[in-house]
Design a protein around this motif. Sequence first.
Motif, PDB file in Angstrom:
ATOM      1  N   GLY A 154      18.876  11.373   3.711  1.00 38.56           N
ATOM      2  CA  GLY A 154      18.753  11.401   2.189  1.00 38.56           C
ATOM      3  C   GLY A 154      19.624  10.948   1.653  1.00 38.56           C
ATOM      4  O   GLY A 154      20.077  11.217   0.305  1.00 38.56           O
ATOM      5  N   ILE A 155      20.240   9.775   2.116  1.00 42.97           N
ATOM      6  CA  ILE A 155      21.535   9.216   1.390  1.00 42.97           C
ATOM      7  C   ILE A 155      21.057   8.037   0.573  1.00 42.97           C
ATOM      8  O   ILE A 155      20.259   7.340   0.668  1.00 42.97           O
ATOM      9  N   GLU A 156      21.227   8.510  -0.886  1.00 37.87           N
ATOM     10  CA  GLU A 156      20.767   7.572  -2.077  1.00 37.87           C
ATOM     11  C   GLU A 156      21.790   7.067  -2.947  1.00 37.87           C
ATOM     12  O   GLU A 156      21.673   6.420  -3.827  1.00 37.87           O
ATOM     13  N   ASN A 157      22.940   7.410  -2.790  1.00 38.67           N
ATOM     14  CA  ASN A 157      24.214   7.138  -3.719  1.00 38.67           C
ATOM     15  C   ASN A 157      25.177   6.158  -3.329  1.00 38.67           C
ATOM     16  O   ASN A 157      25.909   5.759  -4.185  1.00 38.67           O
ATOM     17  N   VAL A 158      24.864   5.532  -2.070  1.00 43.11           N
ATOM     18  CA  VAL A 158      25.855   4.582  -1.681  1.00 43.11           C
ATOM     19  C   VAL A 158      25.070   3.389  -1.105  1.00 43.11           C
ATOM     20  O   VAL A 158      23.859   3.454  -1.210  1.00 43.11           O
ATOM     21  N   VAL A 159      25.574   2.149  -1.190  1.00 43.91           N
ATOM     22  CA  VAL A 159      24.880   0.989  -0.661  1.00 43.91           C
ATOM     23  C   VAL A 159      25.363   0.768   0.695  1.00 43.91           C
ATOM     24  O   VAL A 159      26.686   0.692   0.801  1.00 43.91           O
ATOM     25  N   THR A 160      24.836   0.540   1.761  1.00 42.51           N
ATOM     26  CA  THR A 160      25.090   0.196   2.907  1.00 42.51           C
ATOM     27  C   THR A 160      24.972  -1.115   3.095  1.00 42.51           C
ATOM     28  O   THR A 160      24.186  -1.859   2.620  1.00 42.51           O
ATOM     29  N   GLY A 161      26.011  -1.680   4.019  1.00 38.76           N
ATOM     30  CA  GLY A 161      26.008  -3.117   4.157  1.00 38.76           C
ATOM     31  C   GLY A 161      26.337  -3.428   5.599  1.00 38.76           C
ATOM     32  O   GLY A 161      27.440  -2.727   6.280  1.00 38.76           O
ATOM     33  N   SER A 162      25.368  -4.115   6.265  1.00 36.17           N
ATOM     34  CA  SER A 162      25.800  -4.535   7.740  1.00 36.17           C
ATOM     35  C   SER A 162      26.604  -6.026   7.714  1.00 36.17           C
ATOM     36  O   SER A 162      26.238  -6.810   6.993  1.00 36.17           O
ATOM     37  N   LEU A 163      27.615  -6.003   8.612  1.00 38.53           N
ATOM     38  CA  LEU A 163      28.403  -7.021   8.328  1.00 38.53           C
ATOM     39  C   LEU A 163      28.070  -8.263   9.595  1.00 38.53           C
ATOM     40  O   LEU A 163      28.746  -8.898   9.895  1.00 38.53           O
ATOM     41  N   PHE A 164      26.907  -7.956  10.034  1.00 38.88           N
ATOM     42  CA  PHE A 164      26.555  -8.678  11.518  1.00 38.88           C
ATOM     43  C   PHE A 164      26.283 -10.090  11.322  1.00 38.88           C
ATOM     44  O   PHE A 164      26.534 -10.888  12.138  1.00 38.88           O
ATOM     45  N   ARG A 165      25.998 -10.661   9.840  1.00 47.25           N
ATOM     46  CA  ARG A 165      25.805 -11.887   9.508  1.00 47.25           C
ATOM     47  C   ARG A 165      27.391 -12.598   9.011  1.00 47.25           C
ATOM     48  O   ARG A 165      27.493 -13.590   8.812  1.00 47.25           O
ATOM     49  N   ASN A 166      28.376 -11.565   8.770  1.00 47.39           N
ATOM     50  CA  ASN A 166      29.482 -11.830   8.290  1.00 47.39           C
ATOM     51  C   ASN A 166      30.809 -11.471   9.231  1.00 47.39           C
ATOM     52  O   ASN A 166      31.554 -10.530   8.618  1.00 47.39           O
ATOM     53  N   PRO A 167      30.747 -12.037  10.350  1.00 44.37           N
ATOM     54  CA  PRO A 167      31.875 -11.366  11.160  1.00 44.37           C
ATOM     55  C   PRO A 167      33.402 -11.711  10.552  1.00 44.37           C
ATOM     56  O   PRO A 167      34.300 -11.063  11.080  1.00 44.37           O
ATOM     57  N   ASP A 168      33.402 -12.652   9.742  1.00 46.08           N
ATOM     58  CA  ASP A 168      34.748 -13.089   9.171  1.00 46.08           C
ATOM     59  C   ASP A 168      35.465 -11.859   8.455  1.00 46.08           C
ATOM     60  O   ASP A 168      36.529 -12.008   8.146  1.00 46.08           O
ATOM     61  N   PHE A 169      34.314 -11.002   7.807  1.00 50.73           N
ATOM     62  CA  PHE A 169      34.970  -9.965   6.860  1.00 50.73           C
ATOM     63  C   PHE A 169      36.085  -9.158   7.631  1.00 50.73           C
ATOM     64  O   PHE A 169      37.114  -8.977   7.132  1.00 50.73           O
ATOM     65  N   SER A 209      31.884  10.375   6.910  1.00 53.55           N
ATOM     66  CA  SER A 209      32.179   9.666   5.890  1.00 53.55           C
ATOM     67  C   SER A 209      31.095   9.177   4.829  1.00 53.55           C
ATOM     68  O   SER A 209      31.330   9.177   3.473  1.00 53.55           O
ATOM     69  N   VAL A 210      30.230   8.545   5.550  1.00 53.77           N
ATOM     70  CA  VAL A 210      29.103   8.272   4.400  1.00 53.77           C
ATOM     71  C   VAL A 210      28.330   9.331   3.670  1.00 53.77           C
ATOM     72  O   VAL A 210      28.006   9.186   2.547  1.00 53.77           O
ATOM     73  N   ARG A 211      28.149  10.543   4.397  1.00 56.74           N
ATOM     74  CA  ARG A 211      27.571  11.615   3.685  1.00 56.74           C
ATOM     75  C   ARG A 211      28.476  12.233   2.735  1.00 56.74           C
ATOM     76  O   ARG A 211      28.038  12.655   1.683  1.00 56.74           O
ATOM     77  N   THR A 212      29.731  12.258   2.941  1.00 53.29           N
ATOM     78  CA  THR A 212      30.645  12.590   2.199  1.00 53.29           C
ATOM     79  C   THR A 212      31.034  11.688   0.641  1.00 53.29           C
ATOM     80  O   THR A 212      30.837  12.161  -0.377  1.00 53.29           O
ATOM     81  N   PHE A 213      30.960  10.215   1.090  1.00 54.76           N
ATOM     82  CA  PHE A 213      31.035   9.454  -0.116  1.00 54.76           C
ATOM     83  C   PHE A 213      29.462   9.509  -0.792  1.00 54.76           C
ATOM     84  O   PHE A 213      29.739   9.320  -2.096  1.00 54.76           O
ATOM     85  N   ASN A 214      28.526   9.737  -0.328  1.00 57.06           N
ATOM     86  CA  ASN A 214      27.328   9.679  -0.929  1.00 57.06           C
ATOM     87  C   ASN A 214      27.436  10.857  -1.968  1.00 57.06           C
ATOM     88  O   ASN A 214      26.991  10.833  -3.015  1.00 57.06           O
ATOM     89  N   GLN A 215      27.852  12.118  -1.410  1.00 61.04           N
ATOM     90  CA  GLN A 215      27.918  13.208  -2.309  1.00 61.04           C
ATOM     91  C   GLN A 215      29.030  13.023  -3.348  1.00 61.04           C
ATOM     92  O   GLN A 215      28.605  13.100  -4.633  1.00 61.04           O
TER      93      GLN A 215
END
Length: 165
Positions: A98-113, A63-69
């Motif tokens: 080589g993923i460059e077109n998406v922003v990745t975000g870790s939720l480890f500091r925000n479990p409420d999400f 899913s990350v690869r596909t959305f990156n493309q």
Amino acid sequence: MAKTKLAGNDVQLAGEFLGKEKSVKNFTAVKQDLSEFSLEDFSGKRKVLNIFPSIDTAVCATSVRTFNQKASELENTQVICLSFDLPFAHKRFCGAEGIENVVTGSLFRNPDFAKDYGLLIEDGPLKGLTARAVIVLDENNKILHAKLVDDITHEPDYNAALAVL
């Protein structure tokens, strides 16, 4: 309470998954460099939230690869990939792929999400992670498309998500 499946077995989620026509609550996530960003940082842009259990699984990685493309083809749109993986895992994966077109975000500091968005898995082997979903937002964070994938082992419907843009 929302439900999904994992390999055909029912999985209970905390809260209710978001519906279309609502606006979403702001959130923060952690970038690969350990700095934080918020949804508000992308104000004025359309957003595609690609939410998944772990970047270290085949379907999530796809899913990350596909959305990156696909993100490279979208105007005024930011794809944001979110999971509870640590930023180091996101950095390792994106660097290797080589993923460059998406922003990745870790939720480890925000479990409420996960609770706020109705995506926290409450039982089964993935308990404590997020279910797979795609949420598309307009420039004002109004939901244009929100789809909880019927089984965590399935890919999201990329075309349906992007068609609303």
